[in-house]
Scaffold this motif. Sequence first.
Motif, short mmCIF file in Angstrom:
data_model
loop_
_atom_site.label_atom_id
_atom_site.label_comp_id
_atom_site.label_asym_id
_atom_site.label_seq_id
_atom_site.Cartn_x
_atom_site.Cartn_y
_atom_site.Cartn_z
N LYS A 160 -42.89 -24.40 -0.42
CA LYS A 160 -43.44 -23.04 -0.42
C LYS A 160 -43.30 -22.40 0.96
O LYS A 160 -43.00 -21.21 1.08
CB LYS A 160 -44.91 -23.07 -0.84
N LYS A 161 -43.50 -23.21 2.01
CA LYS A 161 -43.32 -22.68 3.37
C LYS A 161 -41.85 -22.39 3.64
O LYS A 161 -41.52 -21.39 4.28
CB LYS A 161 -43.86 -23.68 4.40
N VAL A 162 -40.98 -23.27 3.16
CA VAL A 162 -39.54 -23.04 3.34
C VAL A 162 -39.12 -21.76 2.62
O VAL A 162 -38.37 -20.94 3.16
CB VAL A 162 -38.73 -24.24 2.80
N LYS A 163 -39.63 -21.56 1.41
CA LYS A 163 -39.30 -20.35 0.65
C LYS A 163 -39.78 -19.11 1.39
O LYS A 163 -39.04 -18.11 1.50
CB LYS A 163 -39.93 -20.42 -0.73
N ALA A 164 -40.99 -19.14 1.91
CA ALA A 164 -41.52 -17.99 2.64
C ALA A 164 -40.69 -17.69 3.87
O ALA A 164 -40.41 -16.53 4.19
CB ALA A 164 -42.98 -18.25 3.02
N GLU A 165 -40.26 -18.75 4.56
CA GLU A 165 -39.44 -18.56 5.76
C GLU A 165 -38.08 -17.97 5.41
O GLU A 165 -37.57 -17.07 6.10
CB GLU A 165 -39.27 -19.91 6.47
N LEU A 279 -32.50 -19.72 -1.22
CA LEU A 279 -33.72 -19.32 -1.92
C LEU A 279 -33.70 -19.74 -3.38
O LEU A 279 -34.72 -20.15 -3.93
CB LEU A 279 -33.90 -17.80 -1.82
N SER A 280 -32.53 -19.63 -3.98
CA SER A 280 -32.41 -20.03 -5.38
C SER A 280 -32.74 -21.51 -5.54
O SER A 280 -33.45 -21.92 -6.46
CB SER A 280 -31.00 -19.74 -5.88
N LYS A 281 -32.23 -22.32 -4.60
CA LYS A 281 -32.47 -23.76 -4.67
C LYS A 281 -33.94 -24.09 -4.45
O LYS A 281 -34.54 -24.87 -5.19
CB LYS A 281 -31.61 -24.49 -3.63
N VAL A 282 -34.52 -23.49 -3.39
CA VAL A 282 -35.92 -23.83 -3.08
C VAL A 282 -36.85 -23.23 -4.13
O VAL A 282 -37.91 -23.81 -4.42
CB VAL A 282 -36.29 -23.35 -1.66
N SER A 283 -36.47 -22.11 -4.73
CA SER A 283 -37.29 -21.53 -5.81
C SER A 283 -37.33 -22.47 -7.00
O SER A 283 -38.36 -22.59 -7.67
CB SER A 283 -36.73 -20.17 -6.22
N ASP A 284 -36.20 -23.14 -7.25
CA ASP A 284 -36.18 -24.12 -8.34
C ASP A 284 -37.15 -25.26 -8.05
O ASP A 284 -37.84 -25.75 -8.94
CB ASP A 284 -34.76 -24.67 -8.53
N VAL A 285 -37.19 -25.68 -6.76
CA VAL A 285 -38.10 -26.76 -6.37
C VAL A 285 -39.55 -26.32 -6.54
O VAL A 285 -40.38 -27.05 -7.08
CB VAL A 285 -37.85 -27.19 -4.91
N VAL A 286 -39.84 -25.08 -6.07
CA VAL A 286 -41.21 -24.56 -6.20
C VAL A 286 -41.59 -24.41 -7.66
O VAL A 286 -42.70 -24.75 -8.08
CB VAL A 286 -41.33 -23.20 -5.47
N ALA A 287 -40.64 -23.91 -8.47
CA ALA A 287 -40.91 -23.75 -9.90
C ALA A 287 -41.16 -25.10 -10.55
O ALA A 287 -42.04 -25.25 -11.41
CB ALA A 287 -39.75 -23.03 -10.58
N ASP A 288 -40.38 -26.11 -10.11
CA ASP A 288 -40.56 -27.45 -10.66
C ASP A 288 -41.93 -28.00 -10.29
O ASP A 288 -42.60 -28.63 -11.11
CB ASP A 288 -39.46 -28.38 -10.13
N GLN A 289 -42.34 -27.74 -9.04
CA GLN A 289 -43.67 -28.18 -8.62
C GLN A 289 -44.75 -27.48 -9.44
O GLN A 289 -45.73 -28.09 -9.84
CB GLN A 289 -43.88 -27.90 -7.13
N SER A 290 -44.55 -26.18 -9.66
CA SER A 290 -45.54 -25.42 -10.43
C SER A 290 -45.62 -25.94 -11.86
O SER A 290 -46.69 -26.00 -12.46
CB SER A 290 -45.17 -23.93 -10.43
#
Length: 594
Positions: A160-165, A279-290
Amino acid sequence: MSETAIKEGEAINYVLEGIDQTVKDGVMTALEFFGKEKSDNGNKIEDVIKVNKLRTAYNTLITALVNTRLNDLNKQQRLFLATGAIGDFVEIGENRINLLDPEIYKQLLEAFETKDSLSALSQVVFSVPDKMRALAEGNIELIDTSGKKKRKKDDIRDPKKVKAELEWKKNDALKAGANLVRTLGTNIDKMLQLDATKLKTLKLNFDALDKYMGILAKGERVTPEEKKLKSALAMRSDGMAKVLADFTKMYAETFTRSAESVDAIKEKVDVIKELENDLSKVSDVVADQSSRVFDSFRPEHVEIIKKDISILNSFIVTAAEKAGNRVPYSGARILLNSQIIDMPTAMTNYLCTPHNVIESLKKILSIHTNAFPIDEDGNYKIPPILIEPLRNYVDFLEDRFVMGFVSGESGKKGAYVTFSPIDFQVMKAIGMYLAKDPVYDYRGEINEGTFMGDYTGKIEKTAQVKWTGADKKMNMVMSAELVDAASRDDAVQDYMDFMFNALNGLGPPPKMSKRKINVLLRYATVKSMENNVKLLLTYVAQSEPTEVRDTILKYTNRNYEQSKEMVRACVKEDAMVQRILGNNPEMVIAKIFV
C-alpha cells in the motif's frame, strides 16, 4: 454461555465451554492434582510433577481450542490463549483450589478486551490471539524447526505504501508533462504564424543576398548589368541580412525549445508508462491482499497455528525452566499466583499485557533513542513482539521477540528513573537486539564494527623470542589473547545495569571496564549524542582518550570540528566533567584529539 459478568470461581466453566468431555476431565484432574499437598501414599508431591501435569493439561486444552473453537472463542477462552489464565479458583469436591487472585483475573479480562490501537507501537505487540490472526493473514511467518532462525527473505515494503509512492511519482510526472505541453503549445502557436507572405519575403531576401554574394565572387569579371545590380544590392545588403538574422533567430529559438520540449515530453511519457506498469502490478498485490482480508480461521490456518505452537513448545519452556530467575512454576503455562512475586502490583509491574509492553517500549525508547532503525514515516521498525503464557522468558529470534507474559526480572527504584520488572524485561529484549550480531565473521575472526564483535573482548597481540632446536636458533613467536572478554548474556546484563545507573547518577557498574562503556556508548544513544559525550567524558576519557575520540568522531561522521565543538560545549556546561577533566575545554580537546 453468556459473556456477561460472572461470579468468582465460574471462569473455568467458560474456558471449557464447547470442549470435549475427555479434555475437560483431563484438565480438571490436573488441577485437582495441583491442589494436593501429598500423594495417596502420603508422600509430598514435588513441584516438578505438578508443573508437568499442568503443562500437559494446558497443551491439551490449547489443542482442543485451536481445533474446534478458533472461530467461536468467548472472552475467557481468548484470555486463556493470551495469558494461560484458566480461572481464579476451581472447586473439585470439597476442595477449593486457588489459581489466580480473582481481582487480577477480572482486571485481565478487561485489559485484553480493550485494544490500544492509537499508538504505532500497537502494531508490533502481539498477544497469542493476535499472533494467530497474523499467522493466518500471512503477516507473520513460521520460524524454522530450531526455533532460533528466521526464514531468509528480502525486506518487503508494504504494498500500500509502494502504491501510494508510485501514484505520487506518477502525479508529479503528469504535472511536469502538462507544463511542458503548455510550453510547446506556445511555440507551436508561434510557428503557425508563419504565413506564405512572410515565407515569400524571407525567400526573396535570401535569393537577393545569394545573388549579391555570387556577384562579389566574380570580382572584376562582372558584366555591366551585374555591376549595376551589385551597387543596388550593396545598399540593401545590411537590411537583407538583418531580416534573415531576425527571422532565423526568433524561430530558431522557437524550434529549438520546441524540440527540447518534445524530447522532455517523450521522457515523461516513458516514465508515466513505466509507473503505470508498476502501479498495475502493485495494485494487483494490494487487491490480492484485500481479497484475503481475514474473516475466519480455515483448516489451513489451523495447521499453521498448530505448527507454530509445536515449534515454540520445543524450546521456550526448557529455556524458562533453566533461567536464573526461574521459580518452580515458571514452565507450567497456566497462570498461577505462585508465579507472581508481588500480587498487589501484579497488573502494573509483572504482567506483560500488550498495553504494559507498549508503555514500557515508549519509556525505553525515550531513553535509548536509536534502539531500532527508523522507517520513511519516522516510526521505529521494531520486529514483532510475541507474548506467550510463560514466566521469566525473553529472547530475540532474529526476526521477532518472544517474551513470557509474567516478567521474572527484578524492578529497581532509582533517584530519577524507576524501572519495573516489565520495563526490565522489555529492556532485556532491546539489549538482545543490540547484541544480535554474530561475534565472529565468516573467516572466524572477531566481527569488528558490530556491537557484539567490539564488546566481546579486545585482542592483544604479543611477540616473544624463543630459542629452539639443538643449535638454539632464534625464532619470533606471535601470540594473541582475548582480554576483557564478555559473553552475549554479559553484554545484555551490562546494558541493563548501565542504563539504570547512568540515568540515576550512580556511575557505571563496577564490572564494566572503560573499554566496554565506550563500546556501549558507541552503539547506544542514551537520550542524545550530547548526553553520550558527557558520559564518555565522565567515565572513559581520563583513561582512554583515543577510544573516546574515535567514538565521538563516529557520532559526527568523522567531522573533527563538530566533534571538538561537542566536547567544548560539554566541558563548559557540565560540572561533573569539569571536576574530572578540568574546566579548560581546549586542554580537554587537546588530550582527546591528539
